[in-house]
Motif scaffolding. Sequence first.
Motif, PDB file in Angstrom:
ATOM      1  N   SER A 144       0.793  -1.298  -0.080  1.00  0.00           N
ATOM      2  CA  SER A 144      -0.009   0.153   0.073  1.00  0.00           C
ATOM      3  C   SER A 144       0.964   1.202  -0.027  1.00  0.00           C
ATOM      4  O   SER A 144       1.885   1.223  -0.806  1.00  0.00           O
ATOM      5  N   VAL A 146       1.652   5.311   2.311  1.00  0.00           N
ATOM      6  CA  VAL A 146       1.411   6.103   3.644  1.00  0.00           C
ATOM      7  C   VAL A 146       0.327   7.163   2.926  1.00  0.00           C
ATOM      8  O   VAL A 146      -0.569   7.679   3.770  1.00  0.00           O
ATOM      9  N   LEU A 149      -3.011   6.348   4.377  1.00  0.00           N
ATOM     10  CA  LEU A 149      -3.083   6.619   5.806  1.00  0.00           C
ATOM     11  C   LEU A 149      -3.328   8.394   5.983  1.00  0.00           C
ATOM     12  O   LEU A 149      -3.792   8.582   7.052  1.00  0.00           O
ATOM     13  N   THR A 150      -2.489   9.102   5.211  1.00  0.00           N
ATOM     14  CA  THR A 150      -2.523  10.699   5.484  1.00  0.00           C
ATOM     15  C   THR A 150      -3.122  11.332   4.504  1.00  0.00           C
ATOM     16  O   THR A 150      -2.990  12.480   4.485  1.00  0.00           O
ATOM     17  N   GLY A 163      -6.149   3.980   0.354  1.00  0.00           N
ATOM     18  CA  GLY A 163      -6.919   4.011   1.560  1.00  0.00           C
ATOM     19  C   GLY A 163      -8.072   2.699   1.597  1.00  0.00           C
ATOM     20  O   GLY A 163      -8.222   2.190   2.337  1.00  0.00           O
ATOM     21  N   ASN A 166      -5.963  -0.404   2.196  1.00  0.00           N
ATOM     22  CA  ASN A 166      -5.706  -0.411   3.670  1.00  0.00           C
ATOM     23  C   ASN A 166      -6.997  -1.083   4.501  1.00  0.00           C
ATOM     24  O   ASN A 166      -6.934  -2.040   5.135  1.00  0.00           O
ATOM     25  N   CYS A 186       3.169   0.026   4.005  1.00  0.00           N
ATOM     26  CA  CYS A 186       2.780   1.432   3.738  1.00  0.00           C
ATOM     27  C   CYS A 186       3.909   2.450   3.827  1.00  0.00           C
ATOM     28  O   CYS A 186       4.379   2.909   4.684  1.00  0.00           O
ATOM     29  N   LEU A 245      -1.214  -2.579   9.405  1.00  0.00           N
ATOM     30  CA  LEU A 245      -0.683  -1.579   8.377  1.00  0.00           C
ATOM     31  C   LEU A 245       0.297  -1.237   8.860  1.00  0.00           C
ATOM     32  O   LEU A 245       0.683  -0.325   9.547  1.00  0.00           O
ATOM     33  N   ARG A 247       3.860   1.026   8.681  1.00  0.00           N
ATOM     34  CA  ARG A 247       4.510   2.222   8.007  1.00  0.00           C
ATOM     35  C   ARG A 247       5.932   2.364   7.998  1.00  0.00           C
ATOM     36  O   ARG A 247       6.595   1.684   8.777  1.00  0.00           O
ATOM     37  N   HIS A 253       5.406  10.581   9.003  1.00  0.00           N
ATOM     38  CA  HIS A 253       4.147  11.037   9.640  1.00  0.00           C
ATOM     39  C   HIS A 253       4.386  11.695  10.914  1.00  0.00           C
ATOM     40  O   HIS A 253       3.502  12.334  11.659  1.00  0.00           O
TER      41      HIS A 253
END
Length: 256
Positions: A144, A146, A149-150, A163, A166, A186, A245, A247, A253
């Motif tokens: 996947s 980041v 996630l962000t 997304g 995930n 990620c 998940l 990272r 992050h």
Amino acid sequence: MNVIVTGSASGLGAATAIILAKAGARLVINYASSASDAEATAQACRDAGAAEVVVVQGDVAQDEDCRKIVAAATHWGRLDALINNAGTTKHVAHDNLDGLSAEDFQRLYGVNTIGPFQMVRAARALLEAGAKESGRAAAVVNVSSVAGLTGIGSSLAYVASKGALNAMTLSLARALAPLIRVNAVCPGYIDTPWFTKGRGAAAAQQVRDTVKAKVPLKVASTAEEVAALVCFLATPQSCNMTGELVRMDAGLHLVN
């Protein structure tokens, strides 16, 4: 160990396959369009010690191609891991809403989200056979980002597709246990030809320099570094992990 790695002609997928080859794995190398790159990766895997390497062309957005990719592993009788690495994007500024079409979203979802689902569905029986034979859960690793996630990344469509991947990782981890465990990696920025192909060499260098200046660890992750994490999740070293998940973004992050 018997493993399928989608999108493994170059970049992160190739690096992952070569690490597994060094451990003597049997591998299915998949590519969508770059046959010469796939054959070069396959030879590198053979040279590294792979027990067997099969090369299969296929677009994971097409269900029949997913079934063809999995069929290349049926003579082994089982799979120990499926690594869903194939991915695509379109580089569009997030505030440029007119830069993306419905077709763009459909293509990115087709490869980045629907593709992994179709691969898991096609490979499920072989993965379950692998779990029963080995006595431990087989592994699915979804590559996947980041971005999922962000909310940052190459385009809104890419962010949305990752997304969704995930969220699907969590659902599949519940649905396929105890015979199959499902995790996602990620990554943040990876120093591969991905950005060069999408933006050109000068723009790719600018992105690389910007990332290194911004992230706390002041590094640009290599394909081999991220591949080591992918392989950890694909092998028995992570046998009690599912629905994670994970990272790997050099601390991006943590940046406000």
